[in-house]
Motif scaffolding. Structure first.
Motif, PDB file in Angstrom:
ATOM      1  N   VAL A   1      -3.627   4.326   0.582  1.00 40.19           N
ATOM      2  CA  VAL A   1      -4.247   3.524   1.641  1.00 40.19           C
ATOM      3  C   VAL A   1      -3.315   2.332   1.864  1.00 40.19           C
ATOM      4  O   VAL A   1      -3.095   1.529   0.961  1.00 40.19           O
ATOM      5  CB  VAL A   1      -5.656   3.032   1.232  1.00 40.19           C
ATOM      6  CG1 VAL A   1      -6.200   2.072   2.287  1.00 40.19           C
ATOM      7  CG2 VAL A   1      -6.597   4.214   1.051  1.00 40.19           C
ATOM      8  N   VAL A   2      -2.748   2.272   3.053  1.00 38.50           N
ATOM      9  CA  VAL A   2      -1.747   1.239   3.364  1.00 38.50           C
ATOM     10  C   VAL A   2      -2.364   0.260   4.365  1.00 38.50           C
ATOM     11  O   VAL A   2      -2.854   0.668   5.418  1.00 38.50           O
ATOM     12  CB  VAL A   2      -0.471   1.877   3.968  1.00 38.50           C
ATOM     13  CG1 VAL A   2       0.601   0.808   4.178  1.00 38.50           C
ATOM     14  CG2 VAL A   2       0.046   2.999   3.087  1.00 38.50           C
ATOM     15  N   TYR A   3      -2.322  -1.006   4.002  1.00 34.91           N
ATOM     16  CA  TYR A   3      -2.965  -2.044   4.821  1.00 34.91           C
ATOM     17  C   TYR A   3      -1.890  -2.791   5.584  1.00 34.91           C
ATOM     18  O   TYR A   3      -0.975  -3.362   4.987  1.00 34.91           O
ATOM     19  CB  TYR A   3      -3.727  -2.977   3.883  1.00 34.91           C
ATOM     20  CG  TYR A   3      -4.478  -4.124   4.518  1.00 34.91           C
ATOM     21  CD1 TYR A   3      -5.846  -4.026   4.790  1.00 34.91           C
ATOM     22  CD2 TYR A   3      -3.844  -5.326   4.797  1.00 34.91           C
ATOM     23  CE1 TYR A   3      -6.550  -5.099   5.330  1.00 34.91           C
ATOM     24  CE2 TYR A   3      -4.536  -6.400   5.341  1.00 34.91           C
ATOM     25  CZ  TYR A   3      -5.893  -6.269   5.606  1.00 34.91           C
ATOM     26  OH  TYR A   3      -6.588  -7.329   6.136  1.00 34.91           O
ATOM     27  N   GLN A   4      -1.977  -2.787   6.889  1.00 34.71           N
ATOM     28  CA  GLN A   4      -0.952  -3.469   7.701  1.00 34.71           C
ATOM     29  C   GLN A   4      -1.279  -4.945   7.852  1.00 34.71           C
ATOM     30  O   GLN A   4      -2.337  -5.327   8.361  1.00 34.71           O
ATOM     31  CB  GLN A   4      -0.858  -2.850   9.099  1.00 34.71           C
ATOM     32  CG  GLN A   4       0.230  -3.516   9.939  1.00 34.71           C
ATOM     33  CD  GLN A   4       0.219  -3.112  11.403  1.00 34.71           C
ATOM     34  OE1 GLN A   4      -0.566  -2.265  11.822  1.00 34.71           O
ATOM     35  NE2 GLN A   4       1.094  -3.725  12.191  1.00 34.71           N
TER      36      GLN A   4
ATOM     37  N   VAL B   1      -4.282   6.955  11.412  1.00 35.09           N
ATOM     38  CA  VAL B   1      -4.285   5.589  11.944  1.00 35.09           C
ATOM     39  C   VAL B   1      -5.367   5.480  13.019  1.00 35.09           C
ATOM     40  O   VAL B   1      -5.395   6.294  13.947  1.00 35.09           O
ATOM     41  CB  VAL B   1      -2.938   5.260  12.644  1.00 35.09           C
ATOM     42  CG1 VAL B   1      -2.866   3.782  13.009  1.00 35.09           C
ATOM     43  CG2 VAL B   1      -1.742   5.673  11.821  1.00 35.09           C
ATOM     44  N   LEU B   2      -6.221   4.498  12.907  1.00 32.13           N
ATOM     45  CA  LEU B   2      -7.207   4.255  13.974  1.00 32.13           C
ATOM     46  C   LEU B   2      -6.893   2.980  14.747  1.00 32.13           C
ATOM     47  O   LEU B   2      -7.274   2.849  15.906  1.00 32.13           O
ATOM     48  CB  LEU B   2      -8.622   4.181  13.385  1.00 32.13           C
ATOM     49  CG  LEU B   2      -9.159   5.504  12.827  1.00 32.13           C
ATOM     50  CD1 LEU B   2     -10.449   5.284  12.039  1.00 32.13           C
ATOM     51  CD2 LEU B   2      -9.393   6.512  13.947  1.00 32.13           C
ATOM     52  N   SER B   3      -6.233   2.028  14.096  1.00 35.14           N
ATOM     53  CA  SER B   3      -5.896   0.762  14.755  1.00 35.14           C
ATOM     54  C   SER B   3      -4.547   0.279  14.244  1.00 35.14           C
ATOM     55  O   SER B   3      -4.170   0.564  13.106  1.00 35.14           O
ATOM     56  CB  SER B   3      -6.939  -0.321  14.429  1.00 35.14           C
ATOM     57  OG  SER B   3      -8.100  -0.167  15.222  1.00 35.14           O
TER      58      SER B   3
ATOM     59  N   GLY C   1      -3.938  12.981   2.722  1.00 37.55           N
ATOM     60  CA  GLY C   1      -2.863  12.231   3.376  1.00 37.55           C
ATOM     61  C   GLY C   1      -3.063  10.745   3.203  1.00 37.55           C
ATOM     62  O   GLY C   1      -3.965  10.305   2.488  1.00 37.55           O
ATOM     63  N   SER C   2      -2.226   9.960   3.866  1.00 36.32           N
ATOM     64  CA  SER C   2      -2.371   8.512   3.705  1.00 36.32           C
ATOM     65  C   SER C   2      -3.072   7.907   4.913  1.00 36.32           C
ATOM     66  O   SER C   2      -2.947   8.383   6.034  1.00 36.32           O
ATOM     67  CB  SER C   2      -1.037   7.829   3.435  1.00 36.32           C
ATOM     68  OG  SER C   2      -0.003   8.462   4.121  1.00 36.32           O
ATOM     69  N   ALA C   3      -3.808   6.839   4.630  1.00 38.45           N
ATOM     70  CA  ALA C   3      -4.577   6.171   5.679  1.00 38.45           C
ATOM     71  C   ALA C   3      -3.978   4.789   5.886  1.00 38.45           C
ATOM     72  O   ALA C   3      -3.753   4.052   4.921  1.00 38.45           O
ATOM     73  CB  ALA C   3      -6.032   6.051   5.255  1.00 38.45           C
ATOM     74  N   TYR C   4      -3.697   4.466   7.130  1.00 37.43           N
ATOM     75  CA  TYR C   4      -3.125   3.157   7.467  1.00 37.43           C
ATOM     76  C   TYR C   4      -4.213   2.301   8.113  1.00 37.43           C
ATOM     77  O   TYR C   4      -4.751   2.673   9.159  1.00 37.43           O
ATOM     78  CB  TYR C   4      -1.924   3.337   8.413  1.00 37.43           C
ATOM     79  CG  TYR C   4      -0.696   3.863   7.699  1.00 37.43           C
ATOM     80  CD1 TYR C   4      -0.565   5.216   7.393  1.00 37.43           C
ATOM     81  CD2 TYR C   4       0.314   3.001   7.287  1.00 37.43           C
ATOM     82  CE1 TYR C   4       0.554   5.693   6.714  1.00 37.43           C
ATOM     83  CE2 TYR C   4       1.438   3.476   6.611  1.00 37.43           C
ATOM     84  CZ  TYR C   4       1.553   4.815   6.325  1.00 37.43           C
ATOM     85  OH  TYR C   4       2.655   5.275   5.651  1.00 37.43           O
ATOM     86  N   LEU C   5      -4.536   1.190   7.468  1.00 32.16           N
ATOM     87  CA  LEU C   5      -5.567   0.282   7.983  1.00 32.16           C
ATOM     88  C   LEU C   5      -4.875  -0.925   8.593  1.00 32.16           C
ATOM     89  O   LEU C   5      -3.819  -1.348   8.120  1.00 32.16           O
ATOM     90  CB  LEU C   5      -6.495  -0.187   6.856  1.00 32.16           C
ATOM     91  CG  LEU C   5      -7.098   0.883   5.956  1.00 32.16           C
ATOM     92  CD1 LEU C   5      -7.976   0.224   4.890  1.00 32.16           C
ATOM     93  CD2 LEU C   5      -7.929   1.883   6.768  1.00 32.16           C
ATOM     94  N   TYR C   6      -5.505  -1.527   9.578  1.00 33.82           N
ATOM     95  CA  TYR C   6      -4.917  -2.703  10.233  1.00 33.82           C
ATOM     96  C   TYR C   6      -5.766  -3.930   9.916  1.00 33.82           C
ATOM     97  O   TYR C   6      -6.992  -3.886  10.016  1.00 33.82           O
ATOM     98  CB  TYR C   6      -4.858  -2.467  11.747  1.00 33.82           C
ATOM     99  CG  TYR C   6      -4.362  -3.663  12.519  1.00 33.82           C
ATOM    100  CD1 TYR C   6      -3.168  -4.304  12.168  1.00 33.82           C
ATOM    101  CD2 TYR C   6      -5.077  -4.166  13.601  1.00 33.82           C
ATOM    102  CE1 TYR C   6      -2.713  -5.410  12.876  1.00 33.82           C
ATOM    103  CE2 TYR C   6      -4.625  -5.270  14.314  1.00 33.82           C
ATOM    104  CZ  TYR C   6      -3.449  -5.894  13.944  1.00 33.82           C
ATOM    105  OH  TYR C   6      -2.996  -6.994  14.633  1.00 33.82           O
ATOM    106  N   GLN C   7      -5.110  -5.018   9.560  1.00 30.65           N
ATOM    107  CA  GLN C   7      -5.814  -6.224   9.129  1.00 30.65           C
ATOM    108  C   GLN C   7      -6.979  -6.551  10.070  1.00 30.65           C
ATOM    109  O   GLN C   7      -6.840  -6.525  11.292  1.00 30.65           O
ATOM    110  CB  GLN C   7      -4.857  -7.412   9.049  1.00 30.65           C
ATOM    111  CG  GLN C   7      -4.290  -7.876  10.371  1.00 30.65           C
ATOM    112  CD  GLN C   7      -3.350  -9.084  10.199  1.00 30.65           C
ATOM    113  OE1 GLN C   7      -2.616  -9.184   9.224  1.00 30.65           O
ATOM    114  NE2 GLN C   7      -3.385 -10.002  11.145  1.00 30.65           N
TER     115      GLN C   7
END
Ligand code: NOJ
Length: 584
Positions: free
Chosen positions: A41-44, A349-351, A404-410
């Motif tokens: 889980v990767v947080y942008q 990626v959702l956002s 897979g990996s999930a990319y979250l946006y601050q």
């Protein structure tokens, strides 16, 4: 149940028991260290809007360090930092003056090291943004190019071309830039330089060996400082065919060239660059990771994501999809297949910092023209905020259950909607000016985060935030949500904790017959995810509910809700049966 899809061939990052290293702990540890990204889980973090420690109104690296406890408590595996390099901010930092330094307004290299140490200390990896398609017009090499003569080695580092007309007074072609306006800028001596984005972002010439060497140096610079991976901006556009005659914009748009031979994008030779990068990444232990921002047709994505290339590539398919069960399933099927072909894991990626936040997209009727809606100040149509947040949480839980990996946006962990009514005089996105007001741009998702409801600037800064925060952000502040078990923040924390516990092999089996508008699947180990995107409630399948994105009605899953179930009780019963009645 139907249709088993196995994505990727490497063992899952955690919890996997497959593979030949099973009985060799040292090798297993090494494999896990090398494959952490596969289901991370990767947080942008968009640094200028995350947290401001020095009170100048711009978020900074010390601000990130101060908020490491938030990230650790959230439970993310990695942080991806959007550019923090010196920049005139013509494009939010994606116009880089110096790729191997920190913008003094954002901190120092020492503070960068402190931030990395704090994140690593909390078990969080660090991914930085690399912007290789263009520099800023303040970059030393670009200033040298302007000062040098046409045909000089200095000019050869960028894409210069002689203009048309007797004195080169007309642009070399009629191409337009991504942000609007012409893609060429005159430098006064008959030559023009190419900028696919803003005029302050001249494109590099990747046929030039010095440019290649310089980026290798940049990658080494950050990797040596302990950075774990790289997000590669505009990865599809580095290689360009600038041979004469240049095609017209209409010819470019006709797109009748074979795959890999387009003039400006997705050329086959771009992968030679990434092969060289991969050698560098693999010279580190553990190997450094990379994820491509490559806007290419789906069937071309695997090349960027291959283990000989960058290793992973974003798919933005869910981000562009309506919240509809059939669409979500199709997107997942397609991307798991593509991931299998490339050997990478999928990215979800959702956002991000370039799009209207998903809590707002889902609050609007399907098919809403988002740019027109933003231009109108976000009132027509009126967003249904409650529905938007409900669906956003459901979609997030769906994504977090996928292989897979999930990319979250601050800010998405606070359920932040888009700030759609920013007045024109505060807008920073070059899109606004370059499109002559036809597109409002991306500032609405970049408004500084609300940390504390009663603090000045909502705890973001002791100064004036570089973009104004709306008063209603206070109700969504992290400290308000902290105490509320039903808040979006609590939901994200719980979801990430349960995901970490259940994370398993990169496989998925679809579950059919769960109801109209429902998409459901199981993962190895008995983890089931059911998402109801239909209009009516549906009965949940058997299993213990371990997460729900919203209130459940007994065993009924209301519309706009996702539930995760496990058969842990059944497994425990089996274990107890096997151990005998005393449990010993
Ligand atoms: C993609 C980045 O995400 C975006 O923010 C930026 O404007 C362009 N690349 C140009 O660097």
């Amino acid at each position: 149940m139907t249709d088993v899809l196995e994505a990727g061939t490497a063992p899952a990052a955690q919890g996997s028991t497959q593979g030949s290293t099973q009985d060799r702990p040292q090798e297993r540890r090494r494999d896990a260290a090398a494959t952490w990204w596969r289901q991370a889980v990767v947080y942008q973090v968009y640094p200028r809007s995350f947290a401001d420690a020095d009170g100048d109104g711009l978020g900074d690296l010390a601000g990130v360090t101060a908020r490491v406890p938030h990230l650790a408590r959230l439970g993310v595996d990695a942080v991806w930092l959007s550019p923090f390099y010196p920049s005139q901010l013509a494009d939010g930092g994606y116009d880089v003056d110096d790729h191997r330094a920190v913008d003094p307004r954002l901190g120092t290299l020492e503070q960068f090291d402190e931030m990395v140490a704090a994140l690593h200390g909390a078990g969080i990896k660090v991914v930085v943004d690399i912007v290789p398609n263009h520099s800023s017009d303040q970059h030393r090499w670009f200033r040298e190019a302007l000062a040098a003569a046409p045909g000089s080695p200095e000019r050869d580092r960028y894409v210069f071309a002689r203009g048309r007309g007797e004195h080169g007074e007309l642009p070399p072609s009629d191409w337009t830039a991504v942000f609007g306006g012409p893609a060429w800028e005159h430098v006064g001596d008959g030559e023009w330089y190419l900028h696919m984005f803003a005029p302050e972002q001249p494109d590099w010439n990747w046929a030039n060996r010095e440019v290649r060497e310089d980026f290798l140096r940049t990658l080494r610079f950050w990797a040596d400082r302990g950075v774990d991976g790289f997000r590669v901006d505009v990865a599809h556009a580095l290689a360009k065919d600038m041979s004469l005659p240049l095609p017209t914009a209409a010819e470019l748009a006709a797109d009748d060239l074979p795959d890999g031979a387009h003039r400006l994008t997705d050329r086959d030779e771009v992968h030679e660059i990434y092969r060289e990068w991969r050698e560098l990444f693999d010279s580190y232990d553990p190997p450094r990771t990379a994820v491509a921002e490559a806007w290419v047709p789906a069937h071309r994505r695997a090349r960027y994501a291959s283990p000989e290339g960058l290793g992973q590539a974003f798919n933005f398919d869910l981000l562009q999809a309506d919240p509809d069960a059939a669409t979500f399933r199709r997107v997942v099927e397609d991307n798991l297949r593509l991931a299998r072909e490339s050997g990478a894991s999928s990215t979800w990626v959702l956002s991000n910092h370039d799009v209207v936040r998903h809590a707002t997209r889902y609050a609007l009727p399907a098919g809403t023209d988002l740019q027109a809606w933003l231009l109108g100040g976000g009132t027509d149509p009126a967003p249904d905020r409650e529905r938007g947040l409900r669906l956003a949480r459901a979609a997030t839980a769906f994504v977090l259950a996928l292989p897979g990996s999930a990319y979250l946006y601050q800010g998405e962990e606070l359920g932040l909607p888009e700030v759609a009514d920013l007045p024109a005089d505060v807008l920073q996105d070059p899109t606004w000016v370059r499109s002559a007001g036809a597109e409002k741009g991306r500032d609405g998702c970049r408004v500084p985060l609300p940390w504390s409801a009663s603090a000045p600037a909502l705890g973001f800064s002791t100064g004036t935030p570089h973009l104004p925060q709306p008063a209603w952000f206070a109700g969504l502040a992290a400290d308000v949500q902290e105490a509320d078990p039903s808040s979006t923040l609590s939901f994200y924390r719980e979801a990430l904790a349960v995901r970490r516990r259940l994370r398993t092999e990169e496989e998925l089996t679809w579950v059919d017959g769960t109801g109209d508008g429902v998409v459901a699947f199981t993962r190895p180990g008995g983890w089931t995810c059911v998402t109801n995107l239909g209009d009516g409630a549906v009965e949940l399948p058997a299993g213990r509910v371990v997460l729900a994105s919203g209130p459940l009605d007994g065993r009924a899953l209301p519309p706009g809700t996702t539930a995760w179930l496990t058969d842990e009780d059944a497994q425990q019963d089996e274990r107890q049966d096997a151990q005998g009645p005393t449990g010993r």
